[in-house]
Each structure stands twice: as structure tokens, then as C-alpha cells.
Design a protein around this motif. Structure first.
Motif, PDB file in Angstrom:
ATOM      1  N   PHE A  63       0.835  -1.203   0.000  1.00 46.79           N
ATOM      2  CA  PHE A  63       0.000   0.000   0.000  1.00 46.79           C
ATOM      3  C   PHE A  63       0.872   1.257   0.000  1.00 46.79           C
ATOM      4  CE2 PHE A  63      -2.546   3.457   1.477  1.00 46.79           C
ATOM      5  CZ  PHE A  63      -3.599   3.361   0.584  1.00 46.79           C
ATOM      6  N   ASN A 105      -6.551   2.812   7.424  1.00 46.89           N
ATOM      7  CA  ASN A 105      -8.006   2.965   7.354  1.00 46.89           C
ATOM      8  C   ASN A 105      -8.649   2.930   8.742  1.00 46.89           C
ATOM      9  OD1 ASN A 105      -8.311   3.059   4.519  1.00 46.89           O
ATOM     10  ND2 ASN A 105      -8.022   0.834   4.412  1.00 46.89           N
ATOM     11  N   VAL A 135      -6.856   7.783   2.918  1.00 48.69           N
ATOM     12  CA  VAL A 135      -6.041   7.183   1.847  1.00 48.69           C
ATOM     13  C   VAL A 135      -6.910   6.230   1.041  1.00 48.69           C
ATOM     14  CG1 VAL A 135      -3.868   7.323   3.122  1.00 48.69           C
ATOM     15  CG2 VAL A 135      -5.305   5.309   3.393  1.00 48.69           C
ATOM     16  N   ASP A 136      -6.721   6.203  -0.262  1.00 46.64           N
ATOM     17  CA  ASP A 136      -7.549   5.300  -1.062  1.00 46.64           C
ATOM     18  C   ASP A 136      -6.861   4.862  -2.350  1.00 46.64           C
ATOM     19  OD1 ASP A 136      -9.574   3.812  -2.078  1.00 46.64           O
ATOM     20  OD2 ASP A 136     -10.969   5.467  -2.430  1.00 46.64           O
ATOM     21  N   ARG A 137      -6.535   3.606  -2.425  1.00 47.25           N
ATOM     22  CA  ARG A 137      -6.114   2.997  -3.690  1.00 47.25           C
ATOM     23  C   ARG A 137      -6.227   1.479  -3.502  1.00 47.25           C
ATOM     24  NH1 ARG A 137      -0.797   4.279  -7.589  1.00 47.25           N
ATOM     25  NH2 ARG A 137      -2.021   3.921  -9.473  1.00 47.25           N
ATOM     26  N   ILE A 138      -6.830   0.793  -4.429  1.00 45.03           N
ATOM     27  CA  ILE A 138      -6.936  -0.668  -4.312  1.00 45.03           C
ATOM     28  C   ILE A 138      -5.628  -1.280  -4.806  1.00 45.03           C
ATOM     29  CG2 ILE A 138      -8.129  -2.723  -5.167  1.00 45.03           C
ATOM     30  CD1 ILE A 138     -10.738  -1.107  -5.097  1.00 45.03           C
ATOM     31  N   LYS A 147     -15.102   7.112   2.728  1.00 46.19           N
ATOM     32  CA  LYS A 147     -14.289   6.030   2.193  1.00 46.19           C
ATOM     33  C   LYS A 147     -14.368   4.773   3.059  1.00 46.19           C
ATOM     34  CE  LYS A 147     -10.459   3.752   1.301  1.00 46.19           C
ATOM     35  NZ  LYS A 147      -9.514   2.978   2.083  1.00 46.19           N
ATOM     36  N   LEU A 202     -16.714   2.530   0.742  1.00 41.09           N
ATOM     37  CA  LEU A 202     -15.782   1.615   0.067  1.00 41.09           C
ATOM     38  C   LEU A 202     -15.442   0.424   0.960  1.00 41.09           C
ATOM     39  CD1 LEU A 202     -12.618   2.385  -2.058  1.00 41.09           C
ATOM     40  CD2 LEU A 202     -12.787   0.410  -0.610  1.00 41.09           C
ATOM     41  N   ASN A 203     -14.789   0.698   2.096  1.00 39.94           N
ATOM     42  CA  ASN A 203     -14.277  -0.427   2.888  1.00 39.94           C
ATOM     43  C   ASN A 203     -15.401  -1.286   3.466  1.00 39.94           C
ATOM     44  OD1 ASN A 203     -11.880   1.923   3.739  1.00 39.94           O
ATOM     45  ND2 ASN A 203     -11.283   0.038   2.765  1.00 39.94           N
ATOM     46  N   HIS A 218     -16.892  -3.282   0.740  1.00 37.60           N
ATOM     47  CA  HIS A 218     -15.858  -4.225   0.313  1.00 37.60           C
ATOM     48  C   HIS A 218     -15.880  -5.489   1.189  1.00 37.60           C
ATOM     49  CE1 HIS A 218     -11.627  -3.508  -1.684  1.00 37.60           C
ATOM     50  NE2 HIS A 218     -12.425  -4.225  -2.445  1.00 37.60           N
ATOM     51  N   HIS A 253      -8.059  -8.524  -7.499  1.00 36.77           N
ATOM     52  CA  HIS A 253      -7.981  -8.336  -6.041  1.00 36.77           C
ATOM     53  C   HIS A 253      -8.728  -9.487  -5.368  1.00 36.77           C
ATOM     54  CE1 HIS A 253      -8.572  -5.167  -2.608  1.00 36.77           C
ATOM     55  NE2 HIS A 253      -7.464  -5.856  -2.444  1.00 36.77           N
ATOM     56  N   GLN A 265      -7.821 -11.481   0.582  1.00 37.47           N
ATOM     57  CA  GLN A 265      -7.045 -10.326   1.052  1.00 37.47           C
ATOM     58  C   GLN A 265      -7.958  -9.323   1.766  1.00 37.47           C
ATOM     59  OE1 GLN A 265      -4.585  -8.352  -1.920  1.00 37.47           O
ATOM     60  NE2 GLN A 265      -4.065  -6.693  -0.532  1.00 37.47           N
ATOM     61  N   VAL A 266      -9.085  -9.000   1.135  1.00 34.38           N
ATOM     62  CA  VAL A 266      -9.998  -8.037   1.761  1.00 34.38           C
ATOM     63  C   VAL A 266     -10.634  -8.647   3.015  1.00 34.38           C
ATOM     64  CG1 VAL A 266     -12.059  -6.617   1.378  1.00 34.38           C
ATOM     65  CG2 VAL A 266     -10.421  -6.957  -0.479  1.00 34.38           C
ATOM     66  N   LYS A 284     -10.824  -4.917  11.136  1.00 30.70           N
ATOM     67  CA  LYS A 284     -11.449  -4.032  10.138  1.00 30.70           C
ATOM     68  C   LYS A 284     -12.925  -3.766  10.460  1.00 30.70           C
ATOM     69  CE  LYS A 284      -8.535  -5.527   6.237  1.00 30.70           C
ATOM     70  NZ  LYS A 284      -8.512  -6.394   5.034  1.00 30.70           N
ATOM     71  N   ARG A 327     -15.669  -0.455  10.791  1.00 26.65           N
ATOM     72  CA  ARG A 327     -16.640  -0.228   9.714  1.00 26.65           C
ATOM     73  C   ARG A 327     -18.095  -0.331  10.175  1.00 26.65           C
ATOM     74  NH1 ARG A 327     -12.859  -3.352   5.031  1.00 26.65           N
ATOM     75  NH2 ARG A 327     -11.009  -2.198   5.697  1.00 26.65           N
TER      76      ARG A 327
HETATM   77  C1  CS2 Z   1      -9.886  -3.241   1.668  1.00 28.26           C
HETATM   78  C2  CS2 Z   1      -8.889  -2.086   1.544  1.00 28.26           C
HETATM   79  O1  CS2 Z   1      -8.598  -4.973   2.537  1.00 28.26           O
HETATM   80  C3  CS2 Z   1      -9.506  -4.177   2.762  1.00 28.26           C
HETATM   81  O2  CS2 Z   1     -10.124  -4.172   3.805  1.00 28.26           O
HETATM   82  O3  CS2 Z   1     -11.163  -2.721   1.868  1.00 28.26           O
HETATM   83  O4  CS2 Z   1      -7.579  -2.533   1.579  1.00 28.26           O
HETATM   84  C4  CS2 Z   1      -9.147  -1.264   0.286  1.00 28.26           C
HETATM   85  O5  CS2 Z   1      -8.815  -1.968  -0.875  1.00 28.26           O
HETATM   86  C5  CS2 Z   1      -8.369   0.014   0.339  1.00 28.26           C
HETATM   87  O6  CS2 Z   1      -8.646   0.662   1.543  1.00 28.26           O
HETATM   88  C6  CS2 Z   1      -8.722   0.886  -0.848  1.00 28.26           C
HETATM   89  O7  CS2 Z   1      -8.249   2.161  -0.613  1.00 28.26           O
END
Ligand code: CS2
Length: 496
Positions: A33, A182, A224-227, A290, A294-295, A298, A364, A368-369, A376, A380
Motif C-alpha cells: 500500500f 483505514n 487514503v484510497d487505492r486498491i 471512504k 468503500l471499505n 468491500h 484483487h 485479502q480483503v 477491520k 466499519r
Molecule cells: C480493503 C482495503 O482490505 C480491505 O479491507 O477494503 O484494503 C481497500 O482496498 C483500500 O482501503 C482501498 O483504498
């Protein structure tokens, strides 16, 4: 084939052409990352404005990346991948690497060095050694206790605080600690943990340190944000094919990248605004946008996807029932809990999220997520869930996320969660499996693990949430994830 290094890097692949002699940033957490996010934004900023902003990258335990980078003159490539295009660049912003476990003293010296103006962190959610119950420093953690006792520090918070002590005694020049993980309020949260560590020291050490922390150390918040997936041989092959060079540690990344920071730096900073970052007085709305849309979404995609036998996030969102559950958790459960920043177009943001999750070329993985869900999900789920519960509504898809996570970690008897769930790493897995073994029903299991503090005490006090989680566990175990999602999706939003 030649190895990637300073002499072989094709000039066209370099993100900047400066000769970096000085190290101004020490970074803890030399994972993918950092190498495809902060390093890339820093390189892009340096392309525009010079500065003493070389980065010393500190890996916590494994020497694999640190050593390979050293063999390559600290060069590596970023393989930016979309279904239409592959672009390879070399950030070239690192001036050194260290491995904390091998050289703890050198890490403290580097942070204490007068030339270090910023310490950045990507140590993952559970690298902050805090208790999800209190959100304070986890004083029951043996590593935290050893660090407090004066052993060469192993935890990130121990390293930071011991190094700040050293810095104070040596020259006391101001410094910035910048979390890039995050976590909600990642800067304020890090400040709290460092302060709690300092306060647990003997009085003589404690008082001078806490007073100095107040005046000379800043902890800006950042989003921060990038997959960024894990590196595989396919990416090494892409570098070999396109650059004609052997890079053992390339980093794959999606094209999208976003970084929003508070401009509260005690001792200068790179001109990151020229490298694609945005500065704002209040990062929290961006962080929540985010972390939740997103998370949070995800996580649900990863757990349902793994349970449905899907290896990757794009393969999961291609399943209509998972795409629908993702839409519902995002719109019904997460969206009402945030304030969308004025400069973000919500429709664009959400449609971009679904495009990003559909990047089949990136691959991806659900494992991993889904890994480290115990750390996490605590970031969230609880706050949005409580908001709905207090208003008398059941956040169906947050209960479903929790149930799907628990089924991946500790599959109910007779239920096969499949290889992707089995491959998810989580420090809580053993205790969840033990709890499943002790209890005789999903209801008893959910009650035990939620009461043990998995999602904080306040949500644990909401029996209706625990009951709904248990119902979803039963449905998953008996009829599978698609039926459980259909049950959640069936609930009209207004009757949550
Ligand atoms: C994902 C993050 O693994 C995870 O929990 O949600 O790593 C996600 O890909 C990044 O935060 C994107 O910025």
C-alpha cells in the motif's frame, strides 16, 4: 535479464528525475500500500518541486521487500492495471530500508534524526495495538507491555513513543506523525495511543514527554484510497515483458488513487498538492465516506464472495445477488450514516466504486480483503449499526456482513466455507473457532463472540442485532450465502 536498479531504470518510467540525497520521511510498514500510494504521490510532488523528501522504508518483521529493494538501489515498479491498459512506473523515492525486528535501535535513531520531519505509517488496523472495546491502548497486549517495560520496541506505538523520547532528549525538534491507515480519525487515534503509552511510563519520563508531545508533535488526519492487491508472478512477468528487467518486488495497483490530508505539519512537508493529494481543514467526512462506502461494502463483497466460492472481488460483484447486497449495504446502511463532502459527486463516486470493484484485470482477492476482519469490521460496522438501531431500524446488511464474516472464520458444523474463507488470515480466528466449538447454536455463538467485544460494547448491548446476526448465520449454514443475501435484500429499506 538485467535486474531493475538505478543504472537500468528506463528514464521514461521514472516518476521524477531528482537526485534524492536527503531522507526527510521515515515510513513504518513497507508493504504494497505504501509503495503504490504515498510513494507515488511523493514522487509526483517531487517531479514538480524539489525537497529533502527521500523516504526510509521500515518493514516490521520480514526482510523480503527491504532486502530486495536494497539490491535494486531502492527501486521497484508500480504496475498500474485496468482492463484496457497497463502502465509501469518507477517512483524512486526511497533512500533506504530497515527491518524493525532486526534493527530496532536503528529505527529509533532514524525517527529521532534531526533531518526526519515526518514519520508516516501503514501498519494496518491491528498494527495499532488498541482495544476495540475502549479504543485505547491495549495494555493487556504482551508486546505493548514488553515495549512499556523497556524492551527494544516491537509495536508501532512503542517504536514511535520510544523514538520521540530519544528525539526529545537529543534535540527536541518538532516532528509530524502521519497515519495512512483505514481508521476513523487515524491521526487523532494515533495521538491518543502515543499519549497513553507515554502516560504509562514512570513519572520522570512521562511528564517531560507528554508536555513536549503537546507542543512539538502533530498528528494530522488523512484519508487514503487505492486498491492494491498482493504481488504475484503475473506482475513480475508484466515488468519483464514491458521494461525488459527483472524486478522481484513490483506492486500492482488500480489507476485510481486519492489522498486527503489535514495541513498540520510541524516541520514542513513535500508539496503533495502537486502530486495529486488534497488538503482540507477537516478530513473526517472524507474518511467516513471512504471507510464506510468503500471499505464497509468491500467487506460484505469479500465475505459473501468467498462463501460463494469466488476467488476475486470482480468475480464476486459479477454475481447478481452479491452486487445487489453491495448496493443495499451501501445505500441503506452506510450512506445514511455519513455526510457527503461538498466537492464529492455522490452518484459519480458510487458508480466509480462499482467500476473499481469490477476491475477483472487487477484480480484483487476476496481472501485479502477478508483478512483481519476482527480489526477491520470494528472500524466499519458499529457506528452506522448503532445509528440505525437507535432509530428503531435493523441494519440488515450490517448484520449480514457480520454473519458472513463469522461463517468464514468459524464455519458452523456441517457447513463448508470453502478455500477462500479458509485462506483468510485473522488473529481472532482461533478464538472464534473455539467459541463455535463451545456453543450449541448460532444464537449462543453470536452472543458469545459479540459480547466478547468484537464490535465494541455498545453494539453488544443491542440484543436485536446479535439475534439477527445469528439468524443470518443459520440461513447461510442451511441454505447458503445467496439465500441469506436474498433474505436481507427482501427487506424493504423503509422497514429496516
Ligand atoms: C480493503 C482495503 O482490505 C480491505 O479491507 O477494503 O484494503 C481497500 O482496498 C483500500 O482501503 C482501498 O483504498
Amino acid at each position: 535479464m538485467n535486474r531493475l536498479n538505478a543504472a537500468t531504470t528506463p528514464p521514461g518510467a521514472l516518476l521524477h528525475r531528482r537526485a534524492l540525497r536527503e531522507t526527510g520521511i521515515v515510513h513504518l510498514g513497507l508493504g504494497n500500500f505504501h509503495r503504490a500510494h504515498q510513494a507515488v504521490h511523493t514522487a509526483a510532488a517531487l517531479d514538480h518541486t524539489d525537497g529533502p523528501w527521500g523516504i526510509l522504508g521500515v518493514a516490521s518483521r520480514s526482510g523480503d521487500v527491504a532486502n530486495a529493494m536494497r539490491e535494486q538501489d531502492f527501486r521497484y515498479s508500480v504496475v498500474e492495471i485496468s482492463p484496457h491498459d497497463t502502465r509501469i512506473t518507477v517512483p524512486a523515492v526511497h533512500t533506504g530500508t530497515l527491518v524493525g525486528a532486526q534493527d530496532p535501535d536503528a529505527v529509533l535513531d532514524a525517527i529521532a534524526a534531526p533531518s526526519t520531519a515526518i514519520v508516516t505509517l501503514t501498519v494496518t488496523e491491528h498494527g495499532y495495538t488498541y482495544s476495540p472495546r475502549t479504543r485505547g491502548l491495549d495494555l493487556d497486549n504482551p508486546d505493548v507491555r514488553a515495549d512499556l517495560g523497556g524492551a527494544p520496541p516491537k509495536t508501532a506505538i512503542g517504536q514511535l513513543t520510544r523514538a520521540l523520547q530519544r528525539r526529545l532528549r537529543a534535540h527536541a525538534s518538532p516532528v509530524t506523525i502521519l497515519s495512512c491507515d483505514n481508521l476513523t480519525g487515524n491521526g487523532s487515534h494515533t495521538a491518543r495511543l502515543v499519549r497513553e503509552f507515554a502516560e504509562a511510563l514512570p513519572a520522570g519520563e512521562r511528564d517531560e514527554l507528554t508536555a513536549w508531545l503537546d507542543t512539538a508533535v502533530t498528528f494530522p488526519n488523512s484519508m487514503v484510497d487505492r486498491i492494491i492487491p498482493a504481488t504475484t508472478d503475473a506482475y513480475r512477468a508484466a515488468v519483464a515483458e514491458r521494461l525488459g528487467l527483472r524486478d522481484t518486488v513490483p506492486v500492482p495497483a488500480e489507476p485510481f488513487s486519492m489522498w486527503v490530508l489535514e495541513d498540520d505539519f510541524a516541520s514542513g512537508r513535500p508539496r503533495w498538492e502537486h502530486g495529486g493529494a488534497r488538503f482540507t481543514a477537516d478530513v473526517l467526512p472524507y474518511e467516513l465516506l471512504k471507510l464506510r462506502l468503500l471499505n464497509g461494502t468491500h467487506s460484505l463483497i469479500a465475505y459473501l464472495g468467498a462463501l460463494a466460492g469466488r476467488d476475486t472481488i470482480p468475480a464476486s460483484t459479477a454475481e447478481p445477488f452479491i452486487a445487489e447486497a453491495a448496493r443495499r449495504v451501501l445505500h441503506d446502511d452506510y450512506l445514511p450514516s455519513i455526510e457527503v463532502p461538498a466537492d464529492v459527486d455522490l452518484d459519480d463516486y458510487v458508480s466509480q466504486l462499482f467500476d473499481r470493484w469490477s476491475n477483472t484485470a487487477l484480480g484483487h482477492r476476496t481472501r485479502q480483503v477478508g483478512s483481519d476482519g476482527s480489526a477491520k469490521l470494528a472500524q466499519r460496522i458499529p457506528e452506522p449499526a448503532l445509528l440505525h438501531l437507535r432509530a428503531g431500524r435493523m441494519p440488515q446488511h450490517l448484520a449480514l456482513t457480520t454473519a458472513a464474516y463469522l461463517c468464514c472464520m468459524a464455519p458452523p458444523e456441517g457447513f463448508d466455507a470453502g478455500p477462500h474463507a479458509a485462506a483468510m488470515a485473522d488473529p481472532a480466528r482461533a478464538s472464534l473457532v473455539a467459541a463455535a466449538g463451545r456453543t450449541r447454536s448460532a444464537a449462543a455463538f453470536a452472543a458469545e463472540v459479540i459480547h466478547s467485544g468484537l464490535l465494541g460494547d455498545e453494539l453488544a448491548a443491542r440484543a436485536e442485532f446479535t439475534d439477527r446476526v445469528a439468524e443470518f448465520i443459520d440461513i447461510i449454514a442451511t441454505h447458503g450465502p445467496a439465500t441469506a443475501a436474498a433474505e436481507a435484500n427482501r427487506q424493504p429499506a423503509e422497514q429496516r
